[in-house]
Design a protein around this motif. Structure first.
Motif, PDB file in Angstrom:
ATOM      1  N   ASN A   1      25.746  15.780  57.981  1.00  0.00           N
ATOM      2  CA  ASN A   1      26.357  16.787  57.118  1.00  0.00           C
ATOM      3  C   ASN A   1      27.238  17.987  58.086  1.00  0.00           C
ATOM      4  O   ASN A   1      27.510  18.952  57.701  1.00  0.00           O
ATOM      5  CB  ASN A   1      25.424  17.820  56.665  1.00  0.00           C
ATOM      6  CG  ASN A   1      24.400  16.925  55.520  1.00  0.00           C
ATOM      7  OD1 ASN A   1      24.934  16.179  54.852  1.00  0.00           O
ATOM      8  ND2 ASN A   1      23.331  17.424  55.197  1.00  0.00           N
ATOM      9  N   ARG A   2      27.707  17.105  59.081  1.00  0.00           N
ATOM     10  CA  ARG A   2      28.592  17.686  59.736  1.00  0.00           C
ATOM     11  C   ARG A   2      29.829  16.930  60.252  1.00  0.00           C
ATOM     12  O   ARG A   2      29.863  15.793  60.529  1.00  0.00           O
ATOM     13  CB  ARG A   2      27.944  18.126  61.385  1.00  0.00           C
ATOM     14  CG  ARG A   2      26.931  18.992  61.310  1.00  0.00           C
ATOM     15  CD  ARG A   2      26.408  19.476  62.671  1.00  0.00           C
ATOM     16  NE  ARG A   2      25.456  20.504  62.708  1.00  0.00           N
ATOM     17  CZ  ARG A   2      24.834  21.021  63.640  1.00  0.00           C
ATOM     18  NH1 ARG A   2      25.173  20.759  65.047  1.00  0.00           N
ATOM     19  NH2 ARG A   2      24.016  21.825  63.542  1.00  0.00           N
ATOM     20  N   PHE A   3      31.184  17.610  60.044  1.00  0.00           N
ATOM     21  CA  PHE A   3      32.426  16.932  60.421  1.00  0.00           C
ATOM     22  C   PHE A   3      32.593  16.997  61.744  1.00  0.00           C
ATOM     23  O   PHE A   3      32.696  17.885  62.299  1.00  0.00           O
ATOM     24  CB  PHE A   3      33.373  17.409  59.427  1.00  0.00           C
ATOM     25  CG  PHE A   3      33.115  17.399  57.923  1.00  0.00           C
ATOM     26  CD1 PHE A   3      33.298  16.141  57.378  1.00  0.00           C
ATOM     27  CD2 PHE A   3      32.738  18.431  57.267  1.00  0.00           C
ATOM     28  CE1 PHE A   3      33.071  16.125  55.951  1.00  0.00           C
ATOM     29  CE2 PHE A   3      32.482  18.455  56.046  1.00  0.00           C
ATOM     30  CZ  PHE A   3      32.625  17.349  55.226  1.00  0.00           C
ATOM     31  N   ARG A   4      32.822  15.664  62.313  1.00  0.00           N
ATOM     32  CA  ARG A   4      33.211  15.495  63.866  1.00  0.00           C
ATOM     33  C   ARG A   4      34.271  14.591  64.105  1.00  0.00           C
ATOM     34  O   ARG A   4      34.605  13.875  63.336  1.00  0.00           O
ATOM     35  CB  ARG A   4      31.756  14.978  64.398  1.00  0.00           C
ATOM     36  CG  ARG A   4      30.884  16.000  64.056  1.00  0.00           C
ATOM     37  CD  ARG A   4      29.509  15.283  64.869  1.00  0.00           C
ATOM     38  NE  ARG A   4      28.151  15.982  64.748  1.00  0.00           N
ATOM     39  CZ  ARG A   4      26.954  15.571  65.040  1.00  0.00           C
ATOM     40  NH1 ARG A   4      26.797  14.587  65.903  1.00  0.00           N
ATOM     41  NH2 ARG A   4      25.830  16.428  64.749  1.00  0.00           N
ATOM     42  N   ALA A   5      35.042  14.996  65.258  1.00  0.00           N
ATOM     43  CA  ALA A   5      35.824  14.057  65.905  1.00  0.00           C
ATOM     44  C   ALA A   5      35.218  13.169  66.940  1.00  0.00           C
ATOM     45  O   ALA A   5      34.585  13.857  67.893  1.00  0.00           O
ATOM     46  CB  ALA A   5      37.029  14.870  66.426  1.00  0.00           C
ATOM     47  N   PHE A   6      35.066  12.060  66.816  1.00  0.00           N
ATOM     48  CA  PHE A   6      34.175  11.222  67.844  1.00  0.00           C
ATOM     49  C   PHE A   6      35.097  11.409  69.195  1.00  0.00           C
ATOM     50  O   PHE A   6      35.807  10.220  69.508  1.00  0.00           O
ATOM     51  CB  PHE A   6      33.873   9.673  67.338  1.00  0.00           C
ATOM     52  CG  PHE A   6      33.292   9.835  66.072  1.00  0.00           C
ATOM     53  CD1 PHE A   6      31.695  10.170  66.106  1.00  0.00           C
ATOM     54  CD2 PHE A   6      34.027   9.797  64.540  1.00  0.00           C
ATOM     55  CE1 PHE A   6      31.081  10.224  64.788  1.00  0.00           C
ATOM     56  CE2 PHE A   6      33.094   9.839  63.889  1.00  0.00           C
ATOM     57  CZ  PHE A   6      31.784   9.882  63.679  1.00  0.00           C
ATOM     58  N   THR A   7      34.886  12.156  69.989  1.00  0.00           N
ATOM     59  CA  THR A   7      35.284  12.279  71.391  1.00  0.00           C
ATOM     60  C   THR A   7      33.996  12.012  72.117  1.00  0.00           C
ATOM     61  O   THR A   7      32.999  11.812  71.780  1.00  0.00           O
ATOM     62  CB  THR A   7      35.976  13.636  71.493  1.00  0.00           C
ATOM     63  OG1 THR A   7      34.911  14.707  71.253  1.00  0.00           O
ATOM     64  CG2 THR A   7      37.182  13.512  70.607  1.00  0.00           C
ATOM     65  N   SER A   8      34.236  12.311  73.372  1.00  0.00           N
ATOM     66  CA  SER A   8      32.920  12.368  74.138  1.00  0.00           C
ATOM     67  C   SER A   8      32.842  13.825  75.133  1.00  0.00           C
ATOM     68  O   SER A   8      33.558  13.934  75.883  1.00  0.00           O
ATOM     69  CB  SER A   8      33.104  11.360  75.235  1.00  0.00           C
ATOM     70  OG  SER A   8      31.680  11.355  76.166  1.00  0.00           O
ATOM     71  N   PRO A   9      31.832  14.770  74.468  1.00  0.00           N
ATOM     72  CA  PRO A   9      30.744  14.420  73.565  1.00  0.00           C
ATOM     73  C   PRO A   9      31.693  14.732  72.221  1.00  0.00           C
ATOM     74  O   PRO A   9      32.731  15.191  71.952  1.00  0.00           O
ATOM     75  CB  PRO A   9      29.721  15.650  73.695  1.00  0.00           C
ATOM     76  CG  PRO A   9      30.759  16.749  74.383  1.00  0.00           C
ATOM     77  CD  PRO A   9      31.643  16.011  75.187  1.00  0.00           C
ATOM     78  N   PRO A  10      31.115  14.484  70.900  1.00  0.00           N
ATOM     79  CA  PRO A  10      31.844  14.789  69.617  1.00  0.00           C
ATOM     80  C   PRO A  10      32.056  15.818  69.393  1.00  0.00           C
ATOM     81  O   PRO A  10      31.265  16.869  69.754  1.00  0.00           O
ATOM     82  CB  PRO A  10      30.745  14.189  68.488  1.00  0.00           C
ATOM     83  CG  PRO A  10      29.761  13.087  69.367  1.00  0.00           C
ATOM     84  CD  PRO A  10      29.778  13.692  70.795  1.00  0.00           C
ATOM     85  N   SER A  11      33.269  16.183  68.903  1.00  0.00           N
ATOM     86  CA  SER A  11      33.760  17.581  68.681  1.00  0.00           C
ATOM     87  C   SER A  11      33.427  17.918  67.130  1.00  0.00           C
ATOM     88  O   SER A  11      33.883  17.332  66.208  1.00  0.00           O
ATOM     89  CB  SER A  11      35.242  17.595  68.939  1.00  0.00           C
ATOM     90  OG  SER A  11      35.411  17.394  70.276  1.00  0.00           O
ATOM     91  N   THR A  12      32.713  19.150  66.927  1.00  0.00           N
ATOM     92  CA  THR A  12      32.609  19.656  65.673  1.00  0.00           C
ATOM     93  C   THR A  12      33.732  20.234  65.118  1.00  0.00           C
ATOM     94  O   THR A  12      34.354  21.174  65.490  1.00  0.00           O
ATOM     95  CB  THR A  12      31.577  20.389  65.570  1.00  0.00           C
ATOM     96  OG1 THR A  12      30.218  20.102  66.114  1.00  0.00           O
ATOM     97  CG2 THR A  12      30.801  21.140  64.166  1.00  0.00           C
ATOM     98  N   LEU A  13      34.243  19.793  63.759  1.00  0.00           N
ATOM     99  CA  LEU A  13      35.310  20.281  62.946  1.00  0.00           C
ATOM    100  C   LEU A  13      34.898  21.410  62.134  1.00  0.00           C
ATOM    101  O   LEU A  13      34.221  21.240  61.315  1.00  0.00           O
ATOM    102  CB  LEU A  13      36.085  19.049  62.456  1.00  0.00           C
ATOM    103  CG  LEU A  13      36.475  17.836  63.330  1.00  0.00           C
ATOM    104  CD1 LEU A  13      37.080  16.945  62.468  1.00  0.00           C
ATOM    105  CD2 LEU A  13      37.300  18.401  64.319  1.00  0.00           C
ATOM    106  N   PRO A  14      35.522  22.464  62.192  1.00  0.00           N
ATOM    107  CA  PRO A  14      35.626  23.509  61.316  1.00  0.00           C
ATOM    108  C   PRO A  14      35.969  23.389  60.041  1.00  0.00           C
ATOM    109  O   PRO A  14      37.038  23.901  59.497  1.00  0.00           O
ATOM    110  CB  PRO A  14      36.039  24.639  61.937  1.00  0.00           C
ATOM    111  CG  PRO A  14      37.429  24.154  62.828  1.00  0.00           C
ATOM    112  CD  PRO A  14      36.754  22.925  63.217  1.00  0.00           C
ATOM    113  N   MET A  15      35.260  22.429  59.102  1.00  0.00           N
ATOM    114  CA  MET A  15      35.656  22.045  57.969  1.00  0.00           C
ATOM    115  C   MET A  15      34.751  22.609  56.793  1.00  0.00           C
ATOM    116  O   MET A  15      33.424  22.503  56.958  1.00  0.00           O
ATOM    117  CB  MET A  15      35.649  20.789  57.630  1.00  0.00           C
ATOM    118  CG  MET A  15      36.856  20.095  58.533  1.00  0.00           C
ATOM    119  SD  MET A  15      36.793  18.307  58.592  1.00  0.00           S
ATOM    120  CE  MET A  15      36.889  17.766  56.818  1.00  0.00           C
ATOM    121  N   SER A  16      35.292  23.387  55.732  1.00  0.00           N
ATOM    122  CA  SER A  16      34.322  24.083  54.574  1.00  0.00           C
ATOM    123  C   SER A  16      34.430  23.090  53.521  1.00  0.00           C
ATOM    124  O   SER A  16      35.569  22.628  53.317  1.00  0.00           O
ATOM    125  CB  SER A  16      34.886  25.329  54.352  1.00  0.00           C
ATOM    126  OG  SER A  16      36.263  25.436  53.942  1.00  0.00           O
TER     127      SER A  16
END
Length: 469
Positions: free
Chosen positions: A397-412
């Motif tokens: 239930n979290r939107f993420r960009a798969f980087t290292s570590p994953p980056s949480t995206l502020p999406m509503s």
């Protein structure tokens, strides 16, 4: 055929017809000799004497076209060269044209009226052709002038835009130079104030040291005297020190620190502003470029069933994919992912600007982006650019960009449409929400290493992805 030859000669002798021209008779005889058929008189050819006589007759202006053509036709029949119907029609047509073009005759033949009409008609057609050519020339000249005018107008616009750019950047440089001069001047003034303060402090300290040296000498002299009244003398000496000591303006160094902190804050604000400008300007310029070439870069993506995991089901048009609890039988293939629930697009890209839109289900687990053709197909995949995958998605239930570590995206909310934009030449992979101009996330300086880049999809439990038209 041989019996007709004397008649032909007699007719020629009477002057009612004319002999075959010399060049035509030469052709006929050569063909006759080539076939090895009979002597020349047997073939209907006139003798040399007759040829010379008729040649002289033609030179005197007694040549009549119609009679000559009739005689030529009879001679061709005698030679067996009369031809088929088409050739006869050609001869008749040529004879008609020649007769009409021969002009008025003195022997009461046809007049020159038809030829005048033909000449007038031909002259009218030529004038029409001439007018048409002149008109086409004028159109081409007008087209050339319009092209030159448009080119000149465009060059004028580019020059004006060039001047605007030069002027704008000159103003920016002047502004930055002015700020640089101001900040450096403030630092220079602060340096001079500190040095001035230091010199003043040093002078005051030296004066105090000299006074203390005098008082110390006096105290030493008093120690050599009798002890009577010594304490009182010592007290008076200390009082003299307190009275004679320079009253220091102990202006705290905190004032200097405060001024230095202000200069540092001004520089930091300027630096952050320029940083935001540098970050914002390329994205805005690329956004405009992407908007201009949006329709040109739209890719029609279909899914490759040979890469789909056994737990995925593709739609009949190969534009949708969903997850299944039970795996179905699939043929073994080296391109197929064996563990991770992934599938690639059919078409890979090695250059250019491309984008495609994907509809996603709400509340599921999914990821989408691009992957190199050499991405591993065996075992669990690691979603990371170092492993050839540039992707974003929804996990827990979290939107993420798969980087290292994953980056949480502020999406509503729950996005139902994601756009993936691939700019191969610049090494950029950007993600957008539907009807939003600002990107969700962008991978910069992606290393494609010249490989083909394929659309990438990962479908988790309860998820369904579908490519938009």
């Amino acid at each position: 055929m041989a019996s007709a030859v004397p008649g032909a000669k007699e007719k020629g002798d009477k002057g009612s017809c004319h002999p075959i021209p010399e060049h035509q008779m030469g052709n006929g005889c050569s063909s006759s000799v080539g076939r090895g058929g009979g002597t020349w008189p047997e073939r209907g050819r006139l003798g040399d004497t007759e040829v010379i006589s008729h040649r002289n007759h033609l030179r005197k202006g007694n040549f009549h076209t119609k009679l000559h053509l009739e005689h030529l036709e009879e001679k061709l029949k005698l030679l067996g060269l009369d031809g088929d119907r088409g050739e006869k029609e050609k001869i008749c047509s040529w004879r008609k044209r020649t007769f009409l073009s021969n002009g008025p005759r003195d022997d009461g033949g046809p007049t020159g009226a038809p030829i005048k009409e033909l000449v007038q008609e031909d002259g009218g057609q030529i004038c029409s052709y001439l007018e048409n050519l002149k008109k086409q020339k004028e159109e081409l000249l007008e087209l050339k002038m319009n092209g030159e005018r448009r080119c000149q107008d465009f060059l004028t616009r580019t020059e004006a835009e060039r001047q605007k750019i030069v002027s704008g950047f000159r103003q920016i440089r002047c502004f930055l130079k002015e700020k640089e001069v101001v900040l450096l001047a403030q630092l220079g003034e602060l340096d001079r104030a500190v040095l001035r303060r230091q010199e003043e402090e040093e002078a005051k300290v030296e004066g105090d040291i000299a006074l203390l040296s005098i008082l110390i000498c006096e105290m030493e002299e008093k120690l050599k005297r009798p002890t009577h009244g010594f304490l009182q003398d010592a007290r008076s000496t200390l009082d003299r020190w307190e009275m004679g000591r320079t009253q220091r303006t102990t202006e705290n160094i905190a004032d200097m620190e405060r001024r230095l902190r202000i200069i540092s804050q001004q520089h930091q604000i300027l630096k952050e502003t320029l940083g935001r400008f540098q970050d914002l300007l390329p994205s805005e310029l690329e956004k405009e470029e992407e908007g201009a070439t949006e329709e040109e870069g739209k890719a029609f993506v279909t899914l490759d069933p040979t890469t789909a995991t056994a737990g995925l089901v593709l739609s009949r048009d190969r534009r949708g994919v969903r997850w299944m609890d039970i795996e179905h039988d699939v043929s073994p293939c080296p391109q197929r992912f064996d563990v991770s629930c992934c599938v690639l697009g059919c078409q890979g890209f090695t250059s250019g600007h491309h984008f495609w839109d994907v509809e996603v289900t709400s509340g599921g687990t999914w990821a989408l982006g691009v992957a190199r053709s050499s991405v591993p197909r065996k075992g669990w995949l690691t979603f990371h650019p170092d492993y050839g995958i540039w992707a974003m998605g929804c996990c827990r239930n979290r939107f993420r960009a798969f980087t290292s570590p994953p980056s949480t995206l502020p999406m509503s909310g729950n996005p139902n449409r994601i756009r993936v934009v691939l700019d191969y030449g610049r090494g950029r992979v950007t993600f957008y929400l539907a009807a939003h101009k600002d990107p969700i996330y962008a991978f910069q300086n992606a290393s494609f290493y010249g490989e083909s880049i394929f659309p990438f999809f990962w479908v988790g439990r309860g998820s369904h992805l579908r490519l938009c038209p």
